[in-house]
Design an enzyme around this catalytic site. Structure first.
Site: not given
Length: 283
Positions: A132-133, A136, A202
């Site tokens: 997930h990070e 980003h 998100e």
């Protein structure tokens, strides 16, 4: 992913149009130029130094591979699979489970996890969070955030300027009552657009991160644990932490009252439901 990007572009376009209309209403081009200059300076600083600001707020320090071999292995594997440079790794001593990524591009990327996160999650869940990070960073979310922040700052400044430089009710300016209304509604409008963009980012990172790891349910499980941990151990709502809170994978604050209403994070339940649909999960 395409729909999230399209929504982001539309929201930025709407806010830009609102700035032009408010600027013309308040006093023509002069007010707009002043607001643009202030916003660009402030957000340029945020863009180039957001990693240092966030890391300092979380009291994070660089972590070595000897200290965190599992974390390094996960990040290295996912970076290699994505054909991207490996980011710098930091750890915050915070016991609340959380994580964030920052950096203008993959070559300047930083991934930071809290001590509490490494103690709470198993390896599959930690891999989901890292995916997930990294998403980003690969999605250029820092750039999107900076542009949204610049536009939000402009509309807020224009709203305040309408009080001090707006005309009377008989002039071409907004008048006192109109100026007060703009002072109240301007920041709210900017904040709502910025919030919507943050939530879209998100969802986008959840989806692309789950595709990167191939395990949507692992990220869903991690999100549930992180939310429970953040609720038990909320961070103090001070200005230094607030500057980094929108980057974190979960809202680090208590989220009560207005804090919940204006949270930049979507609900964990909705995020988990989307991930479960990706995995074809049926209750």
């Amino acid at each position: 992913m395409h729909h999230n990007g399209l929504r982001t572009a539309l929201l930025l376009g709407l806010l830009s149009a609102l700035i032009v209309m408010v600027g013309a209403w308040v006093g023509g081009g002069t007010g707009v130029l002043f607001a643009v200059a202030v916003a660009l300076v402030g957000n340029t600083v945020a863009y180039f130094f957001s990693d240092r600001i966030a890391l300092s707020a979380m009291r994070a320090r660089p972590v070595s591979e000897v200290e965190q071999p599992t974390l390094y292995r996960i990040v290295r594997e996912l970076s290699t699979e994505s054909r991207q440079p490996m980011p710098r790794l930091y750890m915050s001593p915070t016991v609340q489970p959380n994580a964030f990524a920052t950096g203008r591009n993959p070559r300047n990327a930083v991934v930071c996890v809290t001590y509490g996160l490494t103690k709470l999650l198993d390896e599959r869940e930690l891999r989901g969070v890292i995916g997930h990070e990294l998403s980003h960073v690969y999605n250029r979310d820092i750039l999107i955030s900076s542009v949204a922040g610049a536009l939000a700052t402009m509309i807020t400044w224009l709203s305040y300027m309408s009080v001090f430089f707006g005309g009377s009710d008989d002039d071409e300016g907004p008048g006192f009552l109109g100026a007060v209304l703009m002072m109240l509604l301007g920041p709210v409008a900017a904040g709502m657009v910025h919030m919507a963009i943050s939530r879209s980012r998100e969802f986008h990172a959840d989806e692309s991160g789950a595709r990167l790891t191939g395990e949507p349910l692992a990220l869903a499980s991690a999100l549930r644990k992180i939310e429970m941990g953040a609720r038990r151990l909320p961070l103090p709502e001070n200005s230094r932490l607030a500057s980094a809170s929108h980057m974190m994978i979960a809202n680090p604050f208590s989220g009560s009252g207005l804090g919940r209403m204006f949270s930049t994070h979507p609900s964990t339940a909705e995020r988990v439901a989307r991930l479960e649909r990706m995995a074809g999960y049926r209750r």
